[in-house]
Design an enzyme around this catalytic site. Structure first.
Site, PDB file in Angstrom:
ATOM      1  N   LYS A 133       0.858  -1.183   0.000  1.00  0.00           N
ATOM      2  CA  LYS A 133       0.000   0.000   0.000  1.00  0.00           C
ATOM      3  C   LYS A 133       0.889   1.227   0.000  1.00  0.00           C
ATOM      4  O   LYS A 133       2.018   1.181   0.486  1.00  0.00           O
ATOM      5  CB  LYS A 133      -0.890   0.029   1.250  1.00  0.00           C
ATOM      6  CG  LYS A 133      -2.175   0.793   1.043  1.00  0.00           C
ATOM      7  CD  LYS A 133      -3.172  -0.059   0.280  1.00  0.00           C
ATOM      8  CE  LYS A 133      -4.529   0.566   0.162  1.00  0.00           C
ATOM      9  NZ  LYS A 133      -5.540  -0.470  -0.187  1.00  0.00           N
TER      10      LYS A 133
HETATM   11  N1  GLU Z   1      -7.197  -0.154  -3.137  1.00  0.00           N
HETATM   12  C1  GLU Z   1      -7.959  -1.310  -3.487  1.00  0.00           C
HETATM   13  C2  GLU Z   1      -8.063  -2.273  -2.320  1.00  0.00           C
HETATM   14  O1  GLU Z   1      -7.944  -1.884  -1.183  1.00  0.00           O
HETATM   15  C3  GLU Z   1      -7.489  -1.963  -4.777  1.00  0.00           C
HETATM   16  C4  GLU Z   1      -6.081  -2.449  -4.807  1.00  0.00           C
HETATM   17  C5  GLU Z   1      -5.623  -2.913  -6.176  1.00  0.00           C
HETATM   18  O2  GLU Z   1      -6.428  -2.976  -7.090  1.00  0.00           O
HETATM   19  O3  GLU Z   1      -4.438  -3.201  -6.290  1.00  0.00           O
HETATM   20  O4  GLU Z   1      -8.328  -3.430  -2.481  1.00  0.00           O
END
Ligand code: GLU
Length: 443
Positions: A133
């Site tokens: 993240k």
């Molecule tokens: N931010 C989204 C999540 O928390 C998507 C992450 C992604 O597609 O890599 O799942």
């Protein structure tokens, strides 16, 4: 030239203490720190799996954490320093994957928690990624488009030493969108000297994004809700739903619930909420939110406090805003039959135990909101092959994965006699632990 300091300056680094009612003996500690909560959830799973303590330590610790502080030229000619993060929690099952969050509230512990949740999420739906993240401490609503572009490009350049199509692939999260991803892709590609679409997912379709990606998280939530309500003998037609959050997750989920005949009786955004016993006109609300920046100006319902929305007597409650919404303080007032977590980390471990005791069926974030990363996986595959799929193919493949994952988790929950979060963790954590064991520890 004046240099002002990070937005985080002056902001208390102390997280607000969650108001705690009396927490019965033996329940998890209540904390507003998402990383503490993520560690508690892992600990419960590790105990059930009788995980080797060394392996538990490996899974507790994010593998790589990058903090960057970088300058951005503001429109008024001043320069401001921003703080950003990229945390890669685990890469045992593949390159790390996870969104970028632009928010004044983000900090290293939030990004750590979110990266760990991505690891379990990818493992639970069995796609070949680890978890990561990123975040930048900023208020995107207070920045102009040009400032946002400069911030995104400089942040991308700062983290480009750790991201890449084979290593770590960002995507949208709170405060970022397809345009942000286009800037990330372009910045990375400029340095590479050629276009690298697979470095990031959630891009506009015109530059290698996938059909169906922007709706994927919301669509996946409704798909999972469909599986859950069937067990309770309920149908979409007339289902009473409340959705907290009206962004890319909550807004899309509300729209698809509405299209499928459910009665969305309440929705809220960061400013306020709206309630209508007969069901809200979601397309009209969406138009209003796009036009006015908030749904609160709409007249098709009565105002409701977003915190009170959580306590409505509904069939399905979808917390799709931010962390720590269902806590020890309000868990005993939740009246929904089913909770489908759209946000990451909306329920604290203490609240989890209270909901479980009260017989409320909760489908956890790491399963319920995985539709987004599943279609991100499809986007990455399409980009690597330069071969693109039709939207119906994307949607049906994603829904097939979501249904199978739900069935696997539900079966685990029955077999092990545990709630759905723990069942999901038993599957996800075990897959990551197994991959780590099979690979062995280098050197
Ligand atoms: N931010 C989204 C999540 O928390 C998507 C992450 C992604 O597609 O890599 O799942």
């Amino acid at each position: 030239m004046s240099v002002s300091f990070p937005l985080s300056r002056g902001r208390s680094t102390e997280r607000p203490k969650l108001p705690v009612a009396s927490i019965p003996e033996g329940m998890p500690r209540e904390s507003s720190n998402p990383y503490h909560n993520a560690l508690q959830q892992l600990e419960i799973a590790a105990r059930h799996l009788e995980l080797d303590p060394g392996l538990h330590e490996v899974l507790k610790s994010p593998e790589r954490e990058l903090t960057v502080r970088f300058p951005v030229k503001m429109d008024d000619g001043t320069t401001r320093i921003f703080t950003g993060y990229r945390v890669q929690h685990n890469i045992a099952r593949g390159p790390s994957k996870g969104g970028l969050r632009f928010s004044p509230q983000t900090d290293i512990d939030e990004v750590r928690a979110l990266s760990m949740w991505m690891t379990w999420k990818c493992a639970i739906v069995n796609i070949p990624f680890g978890g990561a993240k990123g975040g930048v401490v900023c208020d995107p609503k207070a920045l102009s488009l040009a400032e946002l572009e400069r911030l995104t490009r400089r942040y991308t350049s700062e983290i480009s030493i750790v991201i890449g199509p084979n290593t770590d692939i960002p995507a949208p999260d709170m405060g970022t969108n397809a345009q942000t991803m286009a800037w990330v892709m372009d910045t990375y590609s400029m340095t590479a000297g050629h276009t690298v679409p697979a470095v990031v997912t959630g891009k506009p379709v015109a530059i290698g994004g996938s059909e169906g990606r922007s709706d994927a998280t919301g669509r996946g939530i409704v798909c999972i809700a469909g599986e859950a309500i069937a067990e309770f003998g309920m149908k979409m037609e007339g289902l009473r739903v409340a959705v907290q959050g009206f962004g890319n997750v909550g807004g899309v989920a509300a729209r698809i619930f509405h299209e499928k005949g459910a009665k969305v009786v309440a929705v809220s955004d960061a400013i306020g909420g709206l309630y209508n016993e007969e069901g809200l006109d979601i397309p009209a609300l969406q138009e209003c939110a796009n036009r006015d920046g908030s749904l609160t100006k709409h007249t098709g319902g009565v105002p409701i406090d977003p915190r009170k929305l959580l306590e409505l007597e509904v069939d399905v409650l979808v917390p799709a805003a931010i962390e720590n919404q269902i806590t020890a303080e309000n868990a005993d007032r939740i009246q929904a039959k089913i909770v489908i977590e759209g946000a990451n980390g909306p329920t604290t471990p203490t609240a989890d135990s209270i909901l479980k005791q009260r017989g409320i069926f909760l489908v956890p974030d790491v399963l319920a909101n995985a539709g987004g990363v599943v279609v991100s996986y499809f986007e990455w595959v399409q980009d690597l092959q330069f071969f693109f799929w039709q939207e119906n193919e994307v949607n049906s493949r994603m829904e097939a994965i979501m249904r199978k994952s739900y069935a696997d988790v539900r079966q685990m929950s029955r077999n092990a006699g545990v709630d759905m979060r723990l069942a999901a963790y038993l599957i996800g954590v075990k897959r990551v632990a197994d991959a780590t064991t099979i690979r062995g520890i280098y050197p």
